[in-house]
Design an enzyme around this catalytic site. Structure first.
Site, PDB file in Angstrom:
ATOM      1  N   ASP A  18       0.855  -1.148   0.000  1.00 42.36           N
ATOM      2  CA  ASP A  18       0.000   0.000   0.000  1.00 42.36           C
ATOM      3  C   ASP A  18       0.913   1.225   0.000  1.00 42.36           C
ATOM      4  OD1 ASP A  18      -2.394   1.229   0.177  1.00 42.36           O
ATOM      5  OD2 ASP A  18      -2.372   1.310   2.366  1.00 42.36           O
ATOM      6  N   ASP A  36      -3.305  -1.034   5.463  1.00 41.44           N
ATOM      7  CA  ASP A  36      -3.789  -0.605   6.762  1.00 41.44           C
ATOM      8  C   ASP A  36      -5.298  -0.453   6.785  1.00 41.44           C
ATOM      9  OD1 ASP A  36      -3.808   1.467   5.033  1.00 41.44           O
ATOM     10  OD2 ASP A  36      -2.732   2.884   6.309  1.00 41.44           O
ATOM     11  N   ASP A  46      -8.024  -3.002   2.456  1.00 40.84           N
ATOM     12  CA  ASP A  46      -6.920  -3.915   2.165  1.00 40.84           C
ATOM     13  C   ASP A  46      -7.161  -5.322   2.706  1.00 40.84           C
ATOM     14  OD1 ASP A  46      -5.351  -1.860   1.044  1.00 40.84           O
ATOM     15  OD2 ASP A  46      -4.868  -1.162   3.061  1.00 40.84           O
TER      16      ASP A  46
END
Lengths: 1030, 222
Positions: free
Chosen positions: A384, A724, A728
């Site tokens: 990410d 986070d 996700d």
């Protein structure tokens, strides 16, 4: 981004036909269980709703609700009754006993259970046919069971400890919501919010459901937990985008409202919300086996094959040698059981635990023990952006004034020392505008905190400016005190500027008008510009320069703000009442000062970490919900897209030819937009994943993250995913190892992950990879070490059968080795330092590079093990010969030797022995065989330290290993010499010189293996390496 | 391994501390356990015993021992080689159990003879005057006679110098004859023999039931 894109096919969740289609989900939930598989596929599809496109009237009709008075209490009750509460169904939690059983009966344990079962079987066969059954098998069975039980409890305890840490993270669903029912505002529990409810949300609230906004005042929401976008986004009642996730008139369940207020209609609740869909998608995903579990399974297959092969061979051999069926069966079982490495389960568990602890110290909290190694096998990391690669904190990155671009220090600790000409007068103006025309402020009581880390009120860009001015100019508060604000126009999305008027400290009677905002907007206000503190009239050259600078900064993915000012004429001096609504003052012909651009900068350690991953052959893919330009800029600055590579678009721009004419083969980098990804089939995705080395996925939805992970896995990669947000979590769960962020991570993501980065830092992953690889190597060594002693443990039994000699090594002594002396040394290999830079080699190929392969078994069993067996037998024969039984006379002696009624057995010298005297002799020999194994295991331990390097290069720095050698020797001595051991374990004291019988063999093992490694090093890729390098 | 074998002494094993004290064993050896069960009226039930005894005692005949030394009684027959001599053990010492007068060794009369011998241990030197003391567990059922008298083993048979050096060595024997009391209704008795008279020969060990002692059972039916 492209409007008019075709929508996915209608799903049962589509809700536009009947007036209250959403009342159905209760029945849907029941179906969910039946066709879970199909539903999962459906969940993977994009969110599909059209509420954002409806007019308010249509909306009101659809949910049969009054847009000012809300539901009637009765209706609300009814809907609540039909639809159930507005809460997420918690994922089915695995009961503790199931977890416990998993530990008890998984993989390796099963092998030991089988062993134990066979032991009991052999014992009962024996019991049935012989009155005086040998109890050894019974004991062995009990010990095997005990080993599994103890190790099972241990790993269960370890894992439950991690999950306890997890539980401390729990808090997710907002508690109270403000709804309007029957025209009255009321606070109700969030779980009582129903479809169609009229809800009010204000800054600081967590959104209670998915809501279509019908009115808003300066409402901004933080969607980062859903989309990964770090900036708060404004919300208004207008439909601004086809995609429900991007349109501005919907706010989502469990996101945060940062400021302003909004009022809207609930369009979905509980599991039907976007967040709920993600949550159910996550809990619906099944996880595959961890790589280490696969390896252990492979290992068990190998060991079982060897055991069964040996067992069956000797079964027939013993039949041929004339043993009875019964004996042969007992032999068969005995050999199979003897092949079970009793101590290995414990060793592997302890090694993994040690590494897990070491990783926890380096900020990687591992939830699942087996995941410790997974990171080491990882070949692709899907990371990410926000918070992992970046600091998740807007920071001033560049300034443009005096026609020059200056770089600001964006590192977390302000250590790069980048600076710019602060002596310029232009900078003085710029700093003053940035500091004064700014509504952000530090929260109180943070004097001791470094400026960059202080908490602020206000929006991210303003906070960035505030911190920047505080750091590089002067105290902003002081500045504000000295230059009091007399009027202001706050920023809004229509005028796109912010203006404030201040009294000046150097001229307390005069006012200065300061303005900041979107650069093009600011430029429109300006008729002059400042260069080195002097005002010049605006000219074309300046405009071109401005455009170039704006493009340059914008192209770096940065948010650019323009700054300008106007010294108000003297008739607007102190005391003038400014009216910002009527604009009773001039606001034109301003003087342009400069541009400041901001970005959420990469963490300092990230570029280095990405570089290390690259060296280690790990592909780092960025998957983010953020915009492509920002994503690409960050990707470039951290090295996910390396400097040498450019994307097709960039190359086309550089060469000035259309993209279609490019030679695509030379392009290694690509930025894929979520909307492109949406239209791809799996082949196209595979093609992209295969062709491009450096990939950035931008604007991706949670479902797409999952698809990307699946794509990588389809290509055989072992995938780590970091994230986070709630968005996700499906990908985290699906990944071979999901890594959640400890600080910023949402609980859902932490639940779904296998590992938690306590410091949110991508660089910690690299440490994790290193540890994972090291433990894989060291486990190999541990296993090689442990397996080796299997041969000197089995051969005595085989020789006992074939040569009919007194049993050279008994069950108890075998257990003493496997569960006693071998344990600490085997574990100590987990502390071994790497032989070479493990971060410079490619990730292991899970198909070919196994934990235990035939070469390892070949080395351990076929070569070192054989030498060890020789050492043992040598000692055995020496002792018997020195006491009167010469080797040749021993052959075939077994029946007489083991005959309890024969009490005058003659030795080679004519002496006669009672049964008990012989047995004491035999057990003394077994003790010495045991001691010999300990002694040759010294050498084995030392050679197992390295697989390729010479010991002289590796050194003996591993203190735990030295302790291990000492410990096993002491243990062996204690077992042999402690009074009472003859009764307890039938181990007898040895003469000192019997300890030395095995030492030449120890030396032989060492020299032999050093020689082997020397040849391997001299002839890389040669025959010896192919056959013996494990 | 070969080198190791070369270092071995052919005559004496390097260590003898595993057998510091000899075990006792009986002869003939019954097939199952140490139980002598036979029927007086059915010779095939005891013929195996008598045959074994006969064969066992063959080397002890005068003819066979004529080349052996007639050693002086009562003192150890210590030698220093290089040629070692073996002492005669006249079978007549076994008196009724010598098989000379009674070729059935008393079996046909219900008074079976059983030989008790002490395990050979190289260079073992018993202290005092070792003897084998045998007792019936139940004195009402049977009397035990031992030959030579008192089960004495003469010290001249010690020390033993090993198979290689001490060629022709005759292991001293003690014969035990079980005489059942005529009053005994059931001719079954357990006999325990122990080494006595010598302080360095052990006869009691918890674990080793044959160290310096032996227990056997005799059952005679008509």
């Amino acid at each position: 981004m492209e409007p008019g894109k075709e929508k996915g096919t209608a799903t049962p969740r589509e809700q536009n036909q009947s007036p209250r289609p959403n009342l159905k989900p209760v029945t849907m939930n029941k179906n969910l269980r039946k066709k879970k598989k199909k539903d999962l596929e459906e969940l993977k599809k994009e969110v599909d709703m059209d509420d954002h496109k409806l007019t308010l009237d249509e909306l009101s009709a659809k949910y049969s609700v009054d847009l000012t008075r809300g539901h009637s209490l009765k209706d609300a009750q009814e809907i609540l009754f039909i639809n159930g509460p507005n809460s997420l169904t918690p994922p089915p939690s695995i009961p503790n006993w199931v977890k416990f059983c998993k530990q008890m009966f998984g993989g390796f344990s099963l092998l030991l259970w089988t062993g134990a079962f066979l032991c009991f079987l052999a014992y009962s066969i024996n019991l049935r046919y012989n009155e005086k059954a040998d109890k050894d098998n019974l004991y062995l069975g009990i010990v095997l069971s005990a080993v599994v039980l103890i190790t099972g409890c241990f790993s269960y305890y370890q894992e439950s400890k991690s999950s306890k840490i997890m539980e401390s993270f729990k808090n997710m669903v907002p508690q109270q919501a403000l709804v309007i029912r029957d025209g009255e505002r009321m606070q109700i529990n969030v779980k009582d919010v129903v479809l169609g409810d009229l809800v009010e949300v204000k800054g600081g609230d967590q959104v209670p459901a998915d809501i279509r906004v019908i009115s808003a005042q300066g409402c901004k929401v933080d969607n980062s937990s859903l989309t990964g976008e770090s900036e708060p986004q404004s919300r208004c009642p207008d439909c601004t985008h086809e995609n429900p996730l991007e349109t501005r008139n919907i706010i989502f369940f469990s996101t945060n409202c940062v400021e302003g207020t909004a009022r809207g209609i609930v369009i979905s609740t509980g599991d039907n919300t976007v967040m709920g869909r993600i949550a159910s998608l996550t809990s619906g995903l099944t996880m595959g086996q961890t790589p280490i579990a696969v390896e252990i399974e492979h290992f068990i297959h190998l060991i079982t094959a060897v055991a069964v092969f040996l067992g069956v061979t000797f079964f027939f051999l013993s039949l041929i040698l004339g043993y009875g069926w019964l004996d042969a069966v007992i032999f068969l079982i005995g050999i199979i059981v003897a092949n079970v490495p009793e101590g290995l389960l414990a060793t592997v568990t302890v090694c993994l635990t040690l590494t897990a602890k070491r990783m926890a110290r380096k900020n990687c909290l591992v939830k699942n023990l087996e995941a410790v190694e997974t990171l080491g096998s990882t070949s692709t990391i899907c990371s990410d952006k926000t918070g992992t690669l970046t600091q998740n904190r807007m920071t001033v990155a560049h300034l443009w004034f005096d026609k020059t671009v200056y770089e600001a220090d964006t590192s977390e600790e302000q250590t790069t020392g980048k600076t710019f000409p602060k002596s310029s007068d232009t900078w003085f103006y710029l700093a003053r505008i940035a500091g004064l025309c700014n509504r952000a402020d530090f929260k109180p009581h943070q004097e001791s905190v470094p400026v960059a880390k202080r908490a602020t009120t206000g929006d991210a860009s303003e906070s960035a400016l505030l911190k920047f001015i505080e750091q590089s100019y002067n105290s902003v508060n002081e500045m504000r005190e000295k230059n009091p604000k007399v009027a202001e126009i706050p920023f809004n999305s229509t005028n796109k500027y912010q203006m404030s008027i201040h009294l000046l400290e150097d001229n307390p009677q005069a006012h200065m008008l300061m303005m900041k905002g979107a650069p093009e907007k600011i430029l429109d206000f300006c008729t002059s510009f400042m260069l080195n503190g002097q005002e010049f009239p605006m000219d074309e050259e300046m405009k071109v320069d401005f455009q170039n600078a704006y493009l340059e900064l914008g192209g770096m993915g940065e948010r650019v703000l323009g700054f300008c000012y106007l010294n108000l004429p003297s008739n607007f001096s102190k005391g003038f009442q400014f009216n910002t609504d009527e604009l009773n003052f001039p606001m034109e012909s301003l003087c342009f000062v400069g541009l400041i651009s901001m970005i959420d900068p990469p963490r300092t350690a990230v570029p280095d970490a990405v570089g290390k991953c690259r060296n280690a052959g790990i592909k780092v893919i960025m998957v983010t919900g953020d915009h492509p330009i920002t994503a690409k800029a960050i990707a470039k600055s951290v090295g996910i897209i390396s400097e040498a590579n450019e994307t097709a678009e960039e190359m086309a721009a550089r060469l000035n030819i259309p993209v279609s004419q490019l030679n695509t083969k030379s392009i290694k980098a690509i930025v894929v937009h979520g909307s492109e990804l949406k239209d791809m089939d799996s082949n196209q995705l595979d093609h992209i994943l295969k062709t491009y080395k450096e990939i950035v996925f931008a604007r991706t939805s949670p479902q797409q993250k999952l698809i990307i992970v699946e794509g990588c896995q389809r290509l055989g990669a072992i995938v780590a995913v970091t994230g986070d947000g709630v968005n996700d979590s499906p990908a985290l769960k699906k990944a071979d190892i999901g890594i959640a962020m400890g600080i910023t991570g949402s609980d859902v993501s932490k639940q779904a992950a296998d590992m938690i980065l306590l410091d949110d830092n991508f660089a910690s992953i690299v440490t994790g990879v290193e540890e994972g690889r090291l433990i894989f190597d060291n486990l190999k060594k541990s296993i090689a070490y442990t397996l080796t002693s299997n041969i000197p443990e089995i051969t005595p039994f085989l020789m006992f059968i074939i040569l009919s000699i007194p049993l050279p090594l008994g069950t108890i002594t075998i257990l003493c080795i496997d569960l006693g002396t071998d344990m600490v040394p085997a574990i100590s290999l987990a502390y071994e330092s790497p032989e070479s830079d493990i971060m410079k080699r490619l990730p292991r190929n899970p198909k070919t590079d196994n934990l235990v392969n035939h070469r390892l078994i070949g080395m351990a069993y076929g070569q070192i093990g054989m030498i060890q067996a020789l050492a043992g037998f040598f000692t055995y024969f020496v002792i018997l010969a020195e006491n009167g039984f010469k080797p040749l006379d021993l052959l075939g002696i077994r029946l007489y030797w083991d005959d309890a009624r024969l009490n005058d057995l003659e030795d080679s010298y004519g002496q006669q022995w009672t049964y008990e005297q012989r047995k004491v002799m035999e057990f003394t020999c077994q003790t010495s065989f045991f001691i010999s194994i300990v002694i040759v295991q010294w050498a084995d331990l030392i050679i197992c330290k390295t697989r390729r390097n010479s010991l002289f290069k590796q050194g003996m720095k591993n203190k735990v290993l030295l302790f291990g050698i000492f410990e096993e020797t002491m243990l062996a001595a204690i077992l042999s010499y402690t009074p009472g051991m003859d009764v307890a374990l039938r181990m007898y004291p040895l003469k000192i010189n019997w300890w030395f019988c095995a030492i030449p063999y120890s030396a032989l093992i060492f020299i032999y293996d050093e020689g082997r490694k020397l040849i391997i090093r001299r002839r890389p890729g040669g025959w010896l390496e192919k056959e013996t390098y494990y | 391994m070969w080198a190791m074998l070369q270092t071995l002494n052919d005559e004496v094993p390097k260590y003898r501390d595993q057998i510091p004290s000899p075990g006792l064993m009986v002869f003939p050896k019954p097939l199952t356990a140490l139980e002598y069960t036979y029927s007086m009226s059915k010779p095939p039930t005891y013929e195996k015993f008598t045959e074994d005894l006969k064969r066992f005692l063959e080397p002890y005949s005068v003819e066979e021992q004529k080349n052996l030394t007639n050693c002086p009684d009562g003192t150890p027959f210590k030698q220093s080689g290089p040629v070692y001599q073996a002492c005669q053990f006249p079978v007549s010492l076994l008196q009724n159990c010598s098989g000379v007068n009674d070729t059935d060794f008393g079996y046909s009369k219900g008074q079976p003879c059983i030989l008790v011998k002490m395990n050979r241990i190289i260079e073992l030197m018993p202290d005092g005057s070792p003897q084998i003391i045998c007792d019936a567990k139940d004195a009402d059922i049977a009397n035990i006679l031992t030959y030579p008298d008192h089960g004495l083993i003469d010290l001249k048979y010690f020390p033993y110098y090993g198979k290689k050096r001490h060629v022709g060595y005759r292991q001293p024997l003690v014969a035990v004859q079980v005489i059942f009391e005529s009053s005994a209704t059931k001719k079954e008795v357990t006999v325990e023999c122990k080494i006595g008279g010598s302080s360095n020969l052990k006869n009691e060990d918890d674990r080793d039931k044959f160290l310096g002692r032996v227990v056997f059972k005799v059952t005679v039916s008509t």
